[in-house]
Design a protein around this motif. Sequence first.
Motif, PDB file in Angstrom:
ATOM      1  N   THR A 285       0.826  -1.217   0.000  1.00 19.64           N
ATOM      2  CA  THR A 285       0.000   0.000   0.000  1.00 19.64           C
ATOM      3  C   THR A 285       0.856   1.262   0.000  1.00 19.64           C
ATOM      4  N   VAL A 286       1.825   1.329   0.911  1.00 20.31           N
ATOM      5  CA  VAL A 286       2.617   2.553   1.050  1.00 20.31           C
ATOM      6  C   VAL A 286       3.567   2.747  -0.117  1.00 20.31           C
ATOM      7  N   CYS A 287       4.208   1.679  -0.562  1.00 17.12           N
ATOM      8  CA  CYS A 287       5.173   1.824  -1.654  1.00 17.12           C
ATOM      9  C   CYS A 287       4.523   2.340  -2.927  1.00 17.12           C
ATOM     10  N   GLU A 288       3.269   1.978  -3.136  1.00 15.85           N
ATOM     11  CA  GLU A 288       2.571   2.502  -4.316  1.00 15.85           C
ATOM     12  C   GLU A 288       2.471   4.022  -4.252  1.00 15.85           C
ATOM     13  N   THR A 289       2.205   4.566  -3.079  1.00 19.79           N
ATOM     14  CA  THR A 289       2.093   6.031  -2.948  1.00 19.79           C
ATOM     15  C   THR A 289       3.446   6.713  -3.065  1.00 19.79           C
ATOM     16  N   LEU A 290       4.533   5.974  -2.826  1.00 14.03           N
ATOM     17  CA  LEU A 290       5.881   6.540  -2.908  1.00 14.03           C
ATOM     18  C   LEU A 290       6.526   6.304  -4.266  1.00 14.03           C
ATOM     19  N   ASP A 291       5.786   5.680  -5.170  1.00 16.76           N
ATOM     20  CA  ASP A 291       6.308   5.336  -6.502  1.00 16.76           C
ATOM     21  C   ASP A 291       7.510   4.403  -6.393  1.00 16.76           C
ATOM     22  N   ILE A 292       7.426   3.473  -5.448  1.00 17.31           N
ATOM     23  CA  ILE A 292       8.437   2.425  -5.284  1.00 17.31           C
ATOM     24  C   ILE A 292       7.806   1.111  -5.693  1.00 17.31           C
ATOM     25  N   GLY A 293       8.434   0.411  -6.593  1.00 19.02           N
ATOM     26  CA  GLY A 293       7.902  -0.870  -7.040  1.00 19.02           C
ATOM     27  C   GLY A 293       8.070  -1.932  -5.972  1.00 19.02           C
ATOM     28  N   ALA A 294       6.968  -2.463  -5.465  1.00 16.93           N
ATOM     29  CA  ALA A 294       7.025  -3.437  -4.365  1.00 16.93           C
ATOM     30  C   ALA A 294       6.354  -4.748  -4.760  1.00 16.93           C
ATOM     31  N   ILE A 295       6.944  -5.831  -4.307  1.00 15.00           N
ATOM     32  CA  ILE A 295       6.399  -7.170  -4.506  1.00 15.00           C
ATOM     33  C   ILE A 295       6.438  -7.909  -3.180  1.00 15.00           C
ATOM     34  N   ALA A 296       5.378  -8.647  -2.876  1.00 11.49           N
ATOM     35  CA  ALA A 296       5.335  -9.516  -1.701  1.00 11.49           C
ATOM     36  C   ALA A 296       5.421 -10.969  -2.166  1.00 11.49           C
ATOM     37  N   LEU A 297       6.295 -11.727  -1.542  1.00  9.47           N
ATOM     38  CA  LEU A 297       6.447 -13.144  -1.861  1.00  9.47           C
ATOM     39  C   LEU A 297       5.948 -13.970  -0.686  1.00  9.47           C
ATOM     40  N   ARG A 298       4.918 -14.747  -0.928  1.00  6.58           N
ATOM     41  CA  ARG A 298       4.295 -15.547   0.122  1.00  6.58           C
ATOM     42  C   ARG A 298       4.962 -16.918   0.175  1.00  6.58           C
ATOM     43  N   PHE A 299       6.011 -16.999   0.998  1.00  2.00           N
ATOM     44  CA  PHE A 299       6.809 -18.217   1.087  1.00  2.00           C
ATOM     45  C   PHE A 299       6.030 -19.327   1.785  1.00  2.00           C
ATOM     46  N   GLN A 300       6.183 -20.525   1.245  1.00  3.20           N
ATOM     47  CA  GLN A 300       5.717 -21.710   1.937  1.00  3.20           C
ATOM     48  C   GLN A 300       6.805 -22.138   2.927  1.00  3.20           C
ATOM     49  N   ASN A 301       6.853 -23.388   3.330  1.00  4.21           N
ATOM     50  CA  ASN A 301       7.811 -23.843   4.347  1.00  4.21           C
ATOM     51  C   ASN A 301       9.189 -24.031   3.731  1.00  4.21           C
ATOM     52  N   VAL A 302      10.104 -23.121   4.063  1.00  5.32           N
ATOM     53  CA  VAL A 302      11.435 -23.115   3.465  1.00  5.32           C
ATOM     54  C   VAL A 302      12.359 -24.032   4.262  1.00  5.32           C
ATOM     55  N   TYR A 303      13.201 -24.790   3.561  1.00  4.04           N
ATOM     56  CA  TYR A 303      14.163 -25.675   4.221  1.00  4.04           C
ATOM     57  C   TYR A 303      15.419 -25.764   3.359  1.00  4.04           C
ATOM     58  N   GLY A 304      16.465 -26.326   3.938  1.00  2.00           N
ATOM     59  CA  GLY A 304      17.681 -26.556   3.176  1.00  2.00           C
ATOM     60  C   GLY A 304      18.913 -26.327   4.022  1.00  2.00           C
ATOM     61  N   PRO A 305      20.093 -26.589   3.469  1.00  2.05           N
ATOM     62  CA  PRO A 305      21.347 -26.349   4.181  1.00  2.05           C
ATOM     63  C   PRO A 305      21.424 -24.909   4.679  1.00  2.05           C
ATOM     64  N   GLY A 306      21.870 -24.753   5.917  1.00  3.44           N
ATOM     65  CA  GLY A 306      21.957 -23.430   6.515  1.00  3.44           C
ATOM     66  C   GLY A 306      20.818 -23.119   7.464  1.00  3.44           C
ATOM     67  N   GLN A 307      19.753 -23.919   7.422  1.00  2.00           N
ATOM     68  CA  GLN A 307      18.639 -23.664   8.331  1.00  2.00           C
ATOM     69  C   GLN A 307      19.096 -23.879   9.770  1.00  2.00           C
ATOM     70  N   SER A 308      18.686 -22.983  10.647  1.00  2.00           N
ATOM     71  CA  SER A 308      19.175 -23.023  12.028  1.00  2.00           C
ATOM     72  C   SER A 308      18.825 -24.343  12.702  1.00  2.00           C
ATOM     73  N   LEU A 309      19.832 -24.968  13.297  1.00  2.00           N
ATOM     74  CA  LEU A 309      19.627 -26.164  14.104  1.00  2.00           C
ATOM     75  C   LEU A 309      19.504 -25.811  15.575  1.00  2.00           C
ATOM     76  N   ARG A 310      19.555 -24.501  15.876  1.00  2.00           N
ATOM     77  CA  ARG A 310      19.479 -24.033  17.258  1.00  2.00           C
ATOM     78  C   ARG A 310      18.086 -23.534  17.642  1.00  2.00           C
ATOM     79  N   ASN A 311      17.260 -23.227  16.639  1.00  2.00           N
ATOM     80  CA  ASN A 311      15.977 -22.586  16.894  1.00  2.00           C
ATOM     81  C   ASN A 311      14.876 -23.642  16.997  1.00  2.00           C
ATOM     82  N   PRO A 312      14.314 -23.864  18.187  1.00  2.00           N
ATOM     83  CA  PRO A 312      13.320 -24.927  18.354  1.00  2.00           C
ATOM     84  C   PRO A 312      11.911 -24.534  17.927  1.00  2.00           C
ATOM     85  N   TYR A 313      11.747 -23.330  17.381  1.00  2.00           N
ATOM     86  CA  TYR A 313      10.402 -22.842  17.088  1.00  2.00           C
ATOM     87  C   TYR A 313      10.058 -22.851  15.599  1.00  2.00           C
TER      88      TYR A 313
END
Length: 379
Positions: free
Chosen positions: A203-231
């Motif tokens: 909403t705001v970026c449109e009024t500022l003439d900034i091109g904005a995109i939202a990416l609705r990520f599903q469940n991301v996984y792979g090497p580098g994912q924290s093994l310390r975060n239990p949540y």
Amino acid sequence: MNILITGGAGFIGSALARALNRLGDTVTVLDNLSPQIHGTNPDDSPLFKSLPESVRLIKGDVRRREDWLAALEGQEAVIHLAAETGTGQSMYQIDHYVETNVRGTSLMLDLLAEARDAGHGTVRRVVVASSRSIYGEGKYRGHAGYVYPGARKASDMRLGLYDCLCPETGERLELVPTDETSKTHPSSVYGITKLFQEQLVLTVCETLDIGAIALRFQNVYGPGQSLRNPYTGILSIFSTLLLQGKDVNIFEDGLESRDFVYIDDIVESIVLALDATNKAGVAYNVGSGKATSVLQVAQTLKRFYGATGALNITGNFRLGDIRHNYADLKKIRKELDFEPKVSFAEGAMHFCKWVEEQTISDAGYDQSVAEMRSRGLLN
């Protein structure tokens, strides 16, 4: 381009920083190096150490105006990944999630507006990480058409009735892929904050003439994912338990499913969104387009590690959890030419090989479960 990545020392952010560095972009990272992700000594964090030397790191907080000012100076694009994640934790750290995810985003937008008004705004592109959690339960089909079920009843789940039913007829609904026109009705505080983030930016970026995109990520996984975060990240949670010789307790009947998308595909989607300068004010699903059950995830990991721990179907459930959700990718395929390249079988193999190279320690999962149970969120 000069590109700022907020949360750029995290799982997605560090992988993106490496990719953009290879492409020749000048990358700045703003990150608070949270102990929940990086441990008590972030200098030893594999994610932190994976950042290229040419990346400028600002240790700061998206809730602090001065940190934003330092990070935004001279930037042409912002990839806004910084956020508190995890549906369970969000249900009892409500103010913290809102302050970080919502106020952190509104502060960025305030400063972008101020720079525009002062005539020295340089940011022309913003990509914000949204989430599949904004949909709540996924999209279903009943005899009368599409249905978007609300939160499941605890009384039903205590009886082992986990599937989504039509609120009018009581019939079991047929799961279909969730597209971007589907109803947004998040069932957790985390999901609510991600929806706010997305709406604020578009909403705001449109009024500022900034091109904005939202990416609705599903469940991301792979090497580098924290093994310390239990949540967050069931692949990390299950791997840590299995490699310590512990049992894995699986909620509900194990047939609840998610769309698991590999980190390389996520990075590719962000690069495509960054370069799609003809697209603005739009949101896209990013996933694999396939549903994988939690039980299948656990079985895949146990088989790869040759682990001896049992997989226990407990019937427990968390309030705020959804039953199913997987992405309809037609829009992002058509408009951004995005195509997920890594199957779950291949991605899980790469992930497990990486995990076996890491030092495995207790990530506090049992404590996180105890916290949810003490607050009445886990039955």
